[in-house]
Structure formats: structure tokens, C-alpha cells
Design a protein around this motif. Structure first.
Motif, mmCIF file in Angstrom:
data_model
loop_
_atom_site.group_PDB
_atom_site.id
_atom_site.type_symbol
_atom_site.label_atom_id
_atom_site.label_comp_id
_atom_site.label_asym_id
_atom_site.label_seq_id
_atom_site.Cartn_x
_atom_site.Cartn_y
_atom_site.Cartn_z
ATOM 1 N N ARG A 167 -12.392 -26.149 84.933
ATOM 2 C CA ARG A 167 -12.108 -26.039 83.499
ATOM 3 C C ARG A 167 -13.179 -25.156 82.865
ATOM 4 N NH1 ARG A 167 -11.374 -31.543 80.400
ATOM 5 N NH2 ARG A 167 -13.592 -31.759 80.918
ATOM 6 N N TYR A 168 -12.753 -24.160 82.106
ATOM 7 C CA TYR A 168 -13.662 -23.194 81.491
ATOM 8 C C TYR A 168 -13.682 -23.417 79.979
ATOM 9 C CZ TYR A 168 -13.746 -20.615 85.898
ATOM 10 O OH TYR A 168 -13.921 -20.259 87.222
ATOM 11 N N SER A 169 -14.887 -23.485 79.399
ATOM 12 C CA SER A 169 -15.005 -23.625 77.949
ATOM 13 C C SER A 169 -16.278 -22.933 77.487
ATOM 14 C CB SER A 169 -15.009 -25.095 77.532
ATOM 15 O OG SER A 169 -16.047 -25.806 78.191
#
Length: 302
Positions: A14-16
Motif C-alpha cells: 500500500r502506497y501513501s
């Protein structure tokens, strides 16, 4: 022999973004050896071929934090590059990780941490005993001697370094069923001796400096792990001993050996025993007892 397979990870991380300078890559929600090896593999790949604009690479237990300059690399370009790296290392866990194993001499059940623990029993779940007594009980072991044997009987993987300068968080190199787990103190202490070997949840640590802390205290390491003056030869390349991916083997020492090591530290001659090693995660989880025995033999031959 245990036949635990490497646990599956999510299909993709997951990229944030954090503000306009940080990219957080969450490989998994839960810490595991497989998640940490993937994080370290990604960090090493990015370090070896660092895109322009990345200013810091910080691997953690199951995530990777990147600091970048958005004037040099656009956020989407960075994300695309890191996703390519993620795809390239998805076999991590099957391929050996080139690292090192370091032996850390420890005075278990020592008077220094015992005195501090005695001052903070009101903060503890079992104020009538010691931290080691409690650790043995919650792990269904007969006594503290059995717990100490389990604690130094397997290697520990340094999953991240931080919180304070040079402090390693370590995850036991065994399958989840045999992980040692011990809750932290009910409320933190205002004092913890430097070099305390502690434990909270599933993580071991070594307190690099004196300060507050809430991990259970099992003993004290005989030599520094953080040397800001870089007096000792093992710190020639930096003031922090451990790097993510290192393996640690704890070795019990008695009072005489502890004092001898302290004297060598004082005169600047002390050296840690360490060896280069290829960490094979699949083998380690398939046969943790046998694999840890191999690591001990390798280090004993140093």
C-alpha cells in the motif's frame, strides 16, 4: 522438525504520501519475517540504484519510508519506480539475503537491571516476582532458566534500528508458533540502564542509551552498541553497530567474563565476533532448530 512455510504476503504494498516529501510503502499490516525480508530487499535495491531525488531510505518492521525532493523527482515517478522495485524483489524470502551474524555477550539476570526493576514493581503485571519470572510464566516455561535458554537458543533478525540512536528491534528467527512473546510493563519506567536487553510483545531490543522504557528487562549487554566517539574498531564505519538485516546471537556470560569485556571496552581493544552469512528464510522456517544450530557453528568458527 517444523514444516512452517513462509507466510503469504499481500499481492502488492500500500502506497501513501505524507505531506509532499515522504512516501510510505506498507508491505503488510502485520510484522513477519517474510514482510521484513521484503522490506529490506526493497531498501537495498533502492540504495544500490538510488533514483535522483531520494534523500533518505528508512526500512522498518513491515514498511519502508522514503524521503524525497519533489523538485527533483515527481511523486508519481517515484511511486512507479518503487513499484518496479517491489515487483523485482517479490521472490525475497526464496533467495538468500546476504548479511552478517554478530555475537552479543549478555549478563542475564544481572544486578543492574534487577535493581532498576525493583524500583518499578508497581508498574508491573506481576509485582511479586521478576521480569524473567514473568516472561517464563507467560510463555509456559517452568522457570527463568528455561526462558533464558530459549532466549539465546536462536538468532534474532534486526528488523529496524531507531526510536533512539542505535537501538535495534529484533525478531526471533523461528516460526510464529515458537516465538517468545512478553507484554510490556503496564506503564513505562522513567529509568532503564544503557545496554539493557529487553523484550516487548514479540520484539527483543537492546537499549543503546539510558532512558525511559517499558520493555521487560532480562539482562545487560557487556559491550556498547552505540559509540558516538567511534573509539572501538567495530564502529569505524559509523557510530551505530547494527543495520537492518543483521542477525544477532546472544551469548550468556558470567560476572568474570562481563568484567573482562568491560575492561577491553575501556582500553579500546574489544571486538565483536561476527561472520558474513546468507540468510535463507525458507530453510530457517522449515527447520528453525537445525538452522539456528548451523548459525551457531558458523559463528563459533570465527
Amino acid at each position: 522438525m517444523t514444516t512452517t512455510a513462509v507466510p503469504p504476503l499481500p499481492e502488492s504494498a500500500r502506497y501513501s504520501f505524507g505531506g509532499d516529501e515522504f512516501l510510505l510503502v506498507e508491505v503488510a499490516e502485520a510484522m513477519s519475517l517474510a514482510a521484513n525480508v521484503r522490506v529490506m530487499s526493497m531498501a537495498r535495491a533502492l540504495q544500490a540504484d538510488r533514483p535522483d531525488g531520494i534523500t533518505d531510505i528508512c526500512p522498518a518492521n513491515a514498511s519502508l519510508l522514503l524521503r524525497f525532493d519533489p523538485d527533483v523527482i515527481a511523486p508519481q515517478a517515484l511511486t512507479d519506480r518503487v513499484q518496479q522495485v517491489e515487483e523485482s524483489v517479490k521472490g525475497a524470502g526464496d533467495e538468500p539475503l546476504q548479511t552478517r551474524i554478530i555475537e552479543v555477550p549478555v549478563a542475564y539476570d544481572d544486578p543492574i537491571t534487577a535493581e532498576v526493576a525493583g524500583r518499578f514493581r508497581a508498574n508491573h503485571q506481576a509485582p511479586e516476582g521478576t521480569d524473567l519470572d514473568y516472561a517464563a510464566a507467560v510463555n509456559n516455561l517452568p522457570d527463568k532458566a528455561a526462558f533464558i535458554e530459549r532466549h539465546h537458543g536462536s538468532a534474532w533478525l534486526v528488523s529496524m534500528v531507531g526510536f533512539v540512536a542505535g537501538l535495534p528491534f529484533m525478531f526471533q528467527l523461528t516460526d510464529q508458533q515458537h516465538q517468545l512473546e512478553v507484554p510490556k510493563y503496564l506503564s513505562p519506567r522513567t529509568d532503564t540502564p544503557a545496554l539493557t536487553v529487553g523484550h516487548g510483545g514479540c520484539f527483543a531490543c537492546i537499549y543503546s542509551v539510558r532512558g525511559a522504557g517499558g520493555y521487560q528487562m532480562f539482562g545487560i549487554a557487556a559491550a556498547p552498541i552505540y559509540d558516538p566517539e567511534q573509539r572501538l574498531a567495530d564502529f569505524a564505519d559509523g557510530m551505530v553497530l547494527f543495520r537492518p538485516g543483521d542477525l544477532v546471537r546472544f551469548r550468556p556470560v558470567d560476572t568474570d567474563e562481563y568484567q573482562r569485556i568491560q575492561a577491553e571496552v575501556a582500553d579500546g581493544s574489544y571486538r565483536y565476533r561476527q561472520r558474513a552469512v546468507s540468510l535463507d528464510l525458507s530453510r530457517a522456517l522449515a527447520d528453525p532448530v537445525g538452522y539456528n544450530a548451523e548459525l551457531r557453528e558458523l559463528l563459533d568458527g570465527a
